[in-house]
Design a protein around this motif. Sequence first.
Motif, PDB file in Angstrom:
ATOM      1  N   ALA A   1       0.757  -1.351  -0.108  1.00 24.83           N
ATOM      2  CA  ALA A   1       0.109   0.204  -0.021  1.00 24.83           C
ATOM      3  C   ALA A   1       0.763   1.058  -0.073  1.00 24.83           C
ATOM      4  CB  ALA A   1      -1.013  -0.150   1.317  1.00 24.83           C
ATOM      5  N   GLU A   2       1.908   1.222   0.773  1.00 28.90           N
ATOM      6  CA  GLU A   2       2.824   2.612   0.742  1.00 28.90           C
ATOM      7  C   GLU A   2       3.574   2.719  -0.638  1.00 28.90           C
ATOM      8  OE1 GLU A   2       4.642   5.950   1.848  1.00 28.90           O
ATOM      9  OE2 GLU A   2       3.134   4.776   2.759  1.00 28.90           O
TER      10      GLU A   2
ATOM     11  N   GLN B   1       2.332   1.673  -3.415  1.00 28.47           N
ATOM     12  CA  GLN B   1       1.300   2.158  -4.309  1.00 28.47           C
ATOM     13  C   GLN B   1       1.053   3.675  -4.029  1.00 28.47           C
ATOM     14  OE1 GLN B   1      -1.693  -0.566  -3.289  1.00 28.47           O
ATOM     15  NE2 GLN B   1      -1.532  -1.889  -4.987  1.00 28.47           N
ATOM     16  N   ARG B   2       1.026   4.258  -2.899  1.00 29.99           N
ATOM     17  CA  ARG B   2       0.738   5.463  -2.433  1.00 29.99           C
ATOM     18  C   ARG B   2       2.150   6.288  -2.979  1.00 29.99           C
ATOM     19  NH1 ARG B   2       0.233   4.527   2.235  1.00 29.99           N
ATOM     20  NH2 ARG B   2      -1.946   4.109   2.294  1.00 29.99           N
TER      21      ARG B   2
ATOM     22  N   VAL C   1       1.551   6.380  -6.920  1.00 23.99           N
ATOM     23  CA  VAL C   1       0.379   7.286  -7.221  1.00 23.99           C
ATOM     24  C   VAL C   1       0.804   8.907  -6.994  1.00 23.99           C
ATOM     25  CG1 VAL C   1      -1.914   8.073  -6.521  1.00 23.99           C
ATOM     26  CG2 VAL C   1      -1.604   5.804  -7.129  1.00 23.99           C
ATOM     27  N   ASN C   2       1.167   9.046  -5.672  1.00 22.66           N
ATOM     28  CA  ASN C   2       1.571  10.658  -5.275  1.00 22.66           C
ATOM     29  C   ASN C   2       2.976  11.179  -5.891  1.00 22.66           C
ATOM     30  OD1 ASN C   2      -0.606  10.474  -3.730  1.00 22.66           O
ATOM     31  ND2 ASN C   2       0.342  10.189  -1.827  1.00 22.66           N
TER      32      ASN C   2
ATOM     33  N   LEU D   1      -3.459   3.610 -11.092  1.00 23.87           N
ATOM     34  CA  LEU D   1      -3.707   2.089 -10.473  1.00 23.87           C
ATOM     35  C   LEU D   1      -5.157   1.554 -10.478  1.00 23.87           C
ATOM     36  CD1 LEU D   1      -1.054   2.146  -7.566  1.00 23.87           C
ATOM     37  CD2 LEU D   1      -0.702   1.443  -9.769  1.00 23.87           C
TER      38      LEU D   1
ATOM     39  N   GLY E   1      -9.515  -0.154  -3.823  1.00 22.26           N
ATOM     40  CA  GLY E   1      -9.236   0.481  -2.478  1.00 22.26           C
ATOM     41  C   GLY E   1     -10.012   1.504  -1.927  1.00 22.26           C
TER      42      GLY E   1
ATOM     43  N   ASN F   1      -8.590   4.614  -5.555  1.00 25.62           N
ATOM     44  CA  ASN F   1      -7.345   5.270  -6.598  1.00 25.62           C
ATOM     45  C   ASN F   1      -6.165   4.166  -6.806  1.00 25.62           C
ATOM     46  OD1 ASN F   1      -6.538   5.107  -3.879  1.00 25.62           O
ATOM     47  ND2 ASN F   1      -5.787   6.928  -3.325  1.00 25.62           N
TER      48      ASN F   1
ATOM     49  N   ILE G   1      -5.053   2.119  -4.714  1.00 27.80           N
ATOM     50  CA  ILE G   1      -4.093   1.843  -3.437  1.00 27.80           C
ATOM     51  C   ILE G   1      -4.978   0.919  -2.495  1.00 27.80           C
ATOM     52  CG2 ILE G   1      -2.937   2.675  -1.105  1.00 27.80           C
ATOM     53  CD1 ILE G   1      -2.839   5.395  -2.744  1.00 27.80           C
ATOM     54  N   ASP G   2      -4.511  -0.371  -2.777  1.00 27.64           N
ATOM     55  CA  ASP G   2      -5.407  -1.409  -2.076  1.00 27.64           C
ATOM     56  C   ASP G   2      -4.589  -2.610  -1.290  1.00 27.64           C
ATOM     57  OD1 ASP G   2      -4.438  -2.764  -3.969  1.00 27.64           O
ATOM     58  OD2 ASP G   2      -6.237  -3.268  -5.090  1.00 27.64           O
TER      59      ASP G   2
ATOM     60  N   THR H   1      -0.097  -2.610 -10.567  1.00 25.01           N
ATOM     61  CA  THR H   1       1.133  -1.917  -9.785  1.00 25.01           C
ATOM     62  C   THR H   1       2.474  -2.333 -10.446  1.00 25.01           C
ATOM     63  OG1 THR H   1      -0.133  -2.300  -7.818  1.00 25.01           O
ATOM     64  CG2 THR H   1       2.274  -1.907  -7.503  1.00 25.01           C
TER      65      THR H   1
END
Length: 111
Positions: free
Chosen positions: A57-58, A60-61, A64-65, A71, A75, A79, A81-82, A89
Amino acid sequence: MLKNKNTLLIAGVVILVGGFAINKWLKSMPKPINSDAYSDLDLDMVLAKGSNGMEVAELQRILVNQYGADLGFTGVEKNGIDGDFGNMTEKALLKAKGVKQISLKQIITKK
């Protein structure tokens, strides 16, 4: 007098736009590795397709950010993030870093 008002307006727009750029740049900076944000995560765990959990999840964060990855709509916040390292991913990581697996330590320190 009109010239001065236009000059002030242009200066205000430049400052406003510059402020947004600086804010975006600051948000893109990696968190310090000893940050409390990572205290519960295994930073050395190699993450690859099939991995899941908080570390994914981190990752993915970050994708994305910081890398603008798309993705999908899974979630809680829809967004992507699951916490599940799947095809999207893997594709995002390959596009962002040129690899199919990575540890959080590698992506956080930008190595």
